[in-house]
Enzyme design. Structure first.
Site, PDB file in Angstrom:
ATOM      1  N   GLY A   1      66.283  17.071  22.001  1.00  0.00           N
ATOM      2  CA  GLY A   1      65.580  16.286  22.935  1.00  0.00           C
ATOM      3  C   GLY A   1      65.151  14.726  22.349  1.00  0.00           C
ATOM      4  N   THR A   2      65.005  14.960  21.222  1.00  0.00           N
ATOM      5  CA  THR A   2      64.764  13.416  20.501  1.00  0.00           C
ATOM      6  C   THR A   2      65.790  12.488  20.727  1.00  0.00           C
ATOM      7  OG1 THR A   2      63.081  14.543  18.916  1.00  0.00           O
ATOM      8  CG2 THR A   2      64.054  12.363  18.440  1.00  0.00           C
TER       9      THR A   2
ATOM     10  N   ASN B   1      54.057  17.959  27.168  1.00  0.00           N
ATOM     11  CA  ASN B   1      54.197  19.142  26.252  1.00  0.00           C
ATOM     12  C   ASN B   1      52.849  19.835  25.716  1.00  0.00           C
ATOM     13  OD1 ASN B   1      54.583  16.328  25.573  1.00  0.00           O
ATOM     14  ND2 ASN B   1      54.156  17.355  23.434  1.00  0.00           N
TER      15      ASN B   1
ATOM     16  N   GLN C   1      60.284  20.042  28.437  1.00  0.00           N
ATOM     17  CA  GLN C   1      59.453  20.979  28.596  1.00  0.00           C
ATOM     18  C   GLN C   1      59.755  21.879  29.942  1.00  0.00           C
ATOM     19  OE1 GLN C   1      57.302  22.292  26.526  1.00  0.00           O
ATOM     20  NE2 GLN C   1      57.464  21.062  25.027  1.00  0.00           N
TER      21      GLN C   1
ATOM     22  N   SER D   1      66.547  20.112  25.672  1.00  0.00           N
ATOM     23  CA  SER D   1      66.590  20.767  24.356  1.00  0.00           C
ATOM     24  C   SER D   1      66.607  21.981  24.497  1.00  0.00           C
ATOM     25  CB  SER D   1      65.331  20.065  23.841  1.00  0.00           C
ATOM     26  OG  SER D   1      65.342  20.591  22.615  1.00  0.00           O
TER      27      SER D   1
ATOM     28  N   THR E   1      81.634  15.200  15.372  1.00  0.00           N
ATOM     29  CA  THR E   1      82.238  16.570  15.793  1.00  0.00           C
ATOM     30  C   THR E   1      81.255  17.499  16.501  1.00  0.00           C
ATOM     31  OG1 THR E   1      83.514  16.376  13.668  1.00  0.00           O
ATOM     32  CG2 THR E   1      83.515  18.650  14.677  1.00  0.00           C
TER      33      THR E   1
ATOM     34  N   CYS F   1      54.136  18.393  16.695  1.00  0.00           N
ATOM     35  CA  CYS F   1      54.626  17.342  15.702  1.00  0.00           C
ATOM     36  C   CYS F   1      53.404  16.697  15.305  1.00  0.00           C
ATOM     37  CB  CYS F   1      55.306  16.549  16.578  1.00  0.00           C
ATOM     38  SG  CYS F   1      56.696  17.198  17.665  1.00  0.00           S
TER      39      CYS F   1
HETATM   40  N1  PLP Z   1      60.205  15.591  24.370  1.00  0.00           N
HETATM   41  C1  PLP Z   1      59.308  16.641  24.647  1.00  0.00           C
HETATM   42  C2  PLP Z   1      58.562  16.504  25.829  1.00  0.00           C
HETATM   43  C3  PLP Z   1      59.131  17.583  23.668  1.00  0.00           C
HETATM   44  O1  PLP Z   1      58.209  18.412  23.877  1.00  0.00           O
HETATM   45  C4  PLP Z   1      59.714  17.455  22.559  1.00  0.00           C
HETATM   46  C5  PLP Z   1      59.685  18.777  21.461  1.00  0.00           C
HETATM   47  O2  PLP Z   1      58.502  19.062  21.242  1.00  0.00           O
HETATM   48  C6  PLP Z   1      60.958  16.559  22.188  1.00  0.00           C
HETATM   49  C7  PLP Z   1      60.610  15.734  23.380  1.00  0.00           C
HETATM   50  C8  PLP Z   1      62.044  16.696  21.163  1.00  0.00           C
HETATM   51  O3  PLP Z   1      62.723  17.437  21.526  1.00  0.00           O
HETATM   52  P1  PLP Z   1      63.799  18.118  20.076  1.00  0.00           P
HETATM   53  O4  PLP Z   1      62.875  18.853  19.287  1.00  0.00           O
HETATM   54  O5  PLP Z   1      64.992  18.868  20.607  1.00  0.00           O
HETATM   55  O6  PLP Z   1      64.118  16.878  19.444  1.00  0.00           O
END
Ligand code: PLP
Length: 394
Positions: free
Chosen positions: A71-72, A151, A179, A199, A237, A325
């Site tokens: 996701g990030t 989230n 989410q 993600s 890769t 986080c």
């Molecule tokens: N975006 C949201 C809304 C999330 O809840 C999260 C993870 O908690 C992320 C992005 C980041 O995803 P990833 O952990 O796959 O990097």
């Protein structure tokens, strides 16, 4: 000790069927999808089959799906990629005050490099208002990025309506669906989005894999350079085992979605009804109805979220305060402050998120233990006197 996991928004356990699907790609089928020999071709086929599965699940074309590390990365790609591709067209980006750091941090980074970013407010339920978006769009706006569901508090945004406003002005619309994907239906055409992040570890797939949907024709600058993987949009890769696992997880979510929404939302509604009744002086954070089927978030007056979390952990119950986080930081959650909570109320927040393996008996256990934990902690709180509670002023 009994162990109950109620933190599915932080991450989900990998489904055993996902692991079974992944396993051959670590051993017999370990090839590099860019190699021309048979090992490579086998990996390439698995890659393209997986892409097809992910694309179909959101109504997209396979070539519109790019696999990422999660996701990030997908969120960073959306913001930085569009900003760099369109910087000559305009330098204004719109997002919201409640986004995940995977959006707000690249937004701040862009601000330092001369972009202007508008952070739309939310109402007391955590909802972005269409009128606010309409007013914020200028001739310089190149991208709107609003998360599908938050989230922490689970509020679902009116993505289709917001995206329509952006599209009417010729502005790209991105949504962070980390989410929601796998938990509620998503269709990129019905929701009218140009970019969407997912993600795999949030929907019973492996960690370190995700994808970004990029509508055909969307101008976006490559985020990672090196090889020509993913049609030169994302070098490195391919993580074939992870990608196969992600696709298997998608299939399982599609198969189970209706049943899971029904079961989880019934348990969620039970918590929404019974926690305030058993504990008192509790506030439900997030929208009363427009919320994720698996999320509840409460502020419990006169106690710290951290103390609740640790006391519940000693009883074998894993929940969260704020997002995973940020829960190690002492700063109150930016999301809870954005919906109007004062610092003390924000600090007393508890997020409970349900998932595929949550049982009714887990909820019984929580509903038995939580009131006792709260009672014990309140008894130690200088702010709390039963019946004559002193209000916190901060
Ligand atoms: N975006 C949201 C809304 C999330 O809840 C999260 C993870 O908690 C992320 C992005 C980041 O995803 P990833 O952990 O796959 O990097």
């Amino acid at each position: 000790m009994k162990k109950i996991y109620l933190d599915y928004a932080a991450t989900t356990p990998t489904d055993p069927e996902v692991l079974t699907a992944m396993e051959p790609y670590f051993f017999d089928k370990f090839g590099n999808a860019s190699s021309l020999h048979s090992y490579g071709q086998e990996a390439k086929k698995a890659l393209e089959d997986s892409r097809q599965i992910v694309a179909e699940s959101i109504g997209a074309k396979p070539e519109e799906v790019v696999f990422t590390s999660g996701g990030t990365e997908s969120d960073n790609f959306a913001l930085l990629g569009v900003a760099y591709a369109l910087e000559k067209k305009g330098n204004h980006i719109i997002t919201s005050v409640i986004e995940h750091h995977a959006i707000s941090e690249p937004a701040k980074f862009l601000e330092k490099r001369g972009f202007k970013v508008t952070y739309l407010p939310v109402d007391k339920n955590g909802m972005v208002l269409c009128e606010d978006l309409k007013k914020a769009i200028t001739k310089e706006t190149i991208l709107v990025s609003i998360m599908h569901a938050n989230n922490e508090i689970g509020t679902l945004q009116p993505i289709a309506a917001l995206a329509e406003i952006a599209k009417a002005k010729g502005v790209y619309f991105h949504t962070d669906a980390v989410q929601t994907f796998g938990h509620i239906p998503i269709n990129v055409n019905e929701q009218n989005v140009d970019l969407l992040s997912i993600s795999s570890h949030k929907f019973y797939g492996p960690k370190g894999v995700g994808a970004i949907y990029i509508r055909k024709g969307t101008r976006i600058e490559t985020f990672m350079r090196g090889g020509d993987q993913e049609r030169s949009r994302r070098a490195s890769t391919h993580n074939i085992a992870g990608i196969v696992g992600c696709a298997k997880a998608v299939q399982l979510c599609q198969k189970n979605m209706k049943k899971e929404i029904g079961f989880q939302s019934a348990l969620r509604d039970r918590l929404i009804k019974e926690i305030p009744a058993k504990i008192g002086e509790v506030r439900l954070n997030g929208h009363p109805t427009e919320r994720l089927p698996n999320n509840v978030n409460f502020s419990i007056s006169y106690i710290e979220g951290e103390s609740m979390l640790l006391s519940l952990d000693m009883l074998g119950i894993s929940v969260s305060t704020g997002s995973a986080c940020t829960s190690s930081s002492l700063e109150p959650s930016h999301v809870l402050l954005a919906i109007g909570l004062d610092h003390a109320t924000a600090h007393g927040s508890l997020r409970i998120t349900l998932g595929r393996w949550t049982k009714e008996s887990d909820i019984d256990y929580l509903l038995d233990k939580l009131p006792r934990v709260v009672q014990k902690l309140r008894a130690m709180s200088p702010l709390y006197e039963p019946g004559h509670s002193k209000k916190s002023s901060s």
